[in-house]
Design a protein around this motif. Sequence first.
Motif, short mmCIF file in Angstrom:
data_model
loop_
_atom_site.label_atom_id
_atom_site.label_comp_id
_atom_site.label_asym_id
_atom_site.label_seq_id
_atom_site.Cartn_x
_atom_site.Cartn_y
_atom_site.Cartn_z
N GLN A 130 0.86 -1.16 0.09
CA GLN A 130 -0.08 0.02 -0.04
C GLN A 130 0.88 1.12 -0.15
O GLN A 130 0.56 2.14 -0.66
N GLN A 131 1.92 1.31 1.02
CA GLN A 131 2.78 2.48 0.94
C GLN A 131 3.55 2.67 -0.27
O GLN A 131 3.50 3.81 -0.58
N ALA A 132 4.12 1.62 -0.79
CA ALA A 132 4.83 1.70 -1.91
C ALA A 132 4.15 2.31 -3.53
O ALA A 132 4.55 3.27 -3.75
N PHE A 133 2.88 1.87 -3.45
CA PHE A 133 1.96 2.12 -4.48
C PHE A 133 1.56 3.70 -4.18
O PHE A 133 1.54 4.29 -5.17
N MET A 134 1.04 3.96 -2.85
CA MET A 134 0.40 5.23 -2.79
C MET A 134 1.72 6.44 -2.80
O MET A 134 1.23 7.66 -3.24
N LEU A 135 2.66 5.88 -2.19
CA LEU A 135 3.95 7.36 -2.23
C LEU A 135 4.46 7.43 -3.58
O LEU A 135 4.61 8.54 -4.19
N ARG A 136 4.50 6.24 -4.39
CA ARG A 136 5.07 6.47 -5.91
C ARG A 136 3.64 7.03 -6.63
O ARG A 136 4.02 7.99 -7.27
N ALA A 137 2.73 6.48 -6.82
CA ALA A 137 1.44 6.69 -7.58
C ALA A 137 0.71 7.89 -7.30
O ALA A 137 0.51 9.02 -8.00
N TRP A 138 0.53 8.11 -5.87
CA TRP A 138 -0.47 9.27 -5.43
C TRP A 138 0.74 10.47 -5.08
O TRP A 138 0.25 11.65 -5.50
N GLU A 139 1.54 10.32 -4.65
CA GLU A 139 2.81 11.48 -4.08
C GLU A 139 3.46 12.00 -5.14
O GLU A 139 4.03 12.74 -5.07
N GLY A 140 3.71 10.67 -5.97
CA GLY A 140 4.61 11.12 -7.12
C GLY A 140 6.26 11.15 -6.87
O GLY A 140 7.18 11.86 -7.42
N PHE A 141 6.50 10.45 -5.63
CA PHE A 141 7.88 10.33 -5.33
C PHE A 141 8.78 9.46 -6.03
O PHE A 141 8.01 8.21 -6.33
N ASP A 142 9.87 9.60 -6.26
CA ASP A 142 10.46 8.50 -6.99
C ASP A 142 10.97 7.27 -6.24
O ASP A 142 10.70 7.29 -5.05
N THR A 143 11.65 6.37 -6.91
CA THR A 143 11.94 5.19 -6.21
C THR A 143 13.14 5.38 -4.77
O THR A 143 12.83 4.93 -3.50
N GLN A 144 13.93 6.40 -5.16
CA GLN A 144 15.10 6.50 -4.29
C GLN A 144 14.15 7.23 -2.85
O GLN A 144 14.43 7.04 -1.57
N THR A 145 13.52 8.40 -3.35
CA THR A 145 12.79 8.89 -2.26
C THR A 145 11.80 8.23 -1.43
O THR A 145 11.83 7.96 0.08
N THR A 146 11.22 7.28 -2.05
CA THR A 146 10.24 6.40 -1.39
C THR A 146 10.75 5.20 -0.32
O THR A 146 10.52 5.04 0.45
N ALA A 147 12.07 4.89 -1.10
CA ALA A 147 12.88 3.99 -0.10
C ALA A 147 13.36 4.54 0.88
O ALA A 147 13.38 4.04 2.20
N GLN A 148 13.81 6.02 0.96
CA GLN A 148 14.22 6.71 2.08
C GLN A 148 13.10 6.77 3.06
O GLN A 148 13.19 6.74 4.31
N ILE A 149 11.65 6.95 2.77
CA ILE A 149 10.64 7.28 3.43
C ILE A 149 10.29 5.92 4.03
O ILE A 149 9.86 5.92 5.44
#
Length: 204
Positions: free
Chosen positions: A150-169
Amino acid sequence: MDLAPKQSKSEDLSALKSTAEQRLKNFMQDVTGRALVMMESATQGQQGISMDLVQEAFISLHKSYSDKTTEEWYPLFYTILNNKLQDWRRKEVRRAQPLSFFRKVSLDDDDIELNDVIDESTPDPSSFLDQAVTAEEIQEAIAKLPVRQQQAFMLRAWEGFDTQTTAQIMNCTEGSVKTHYHRAIQGLRTYLAHLNPYLGGSSE
């Protein structure tokens, strides 16, 4: 001679504080709805808990990072929110399993990284869905996914974060983000396939 009245330091500080509070208010208005959706999915619809987690994240953000720019607030806020969510989940596991206090608690059963997962581009949440699928149906499908997906999808798709930033979050590797995100998309296509005959889980 400059006859203009000088502002006192207290007035300067008051103005800066007011500006920071207004920025925070605008920031909260922008992200609260999406953050609540994310937390309600992660807590299986517990609205009170979700609101508490989001509010605590805002308080921590304002307390520790009020001097940061608004753009810097986005990843910082979601990092704080993720940490609070993980703390809550650990407490829930220990409450349900008292002896887990004495051993490391594993929250996820899908942390094994897949090899050679393509770093898929970030889509609009409904870009791969038929328009007949409603936002409520998408949200219900997201809630069926494991929390990290859920988090990976929503951070990437809804918030538009890239993979690197999502990994940090999410405090994980970029490979884990790619795996969670890939599995999330496959899971959503499977859950929503009955609503759209053109969808369906693609093979790995």
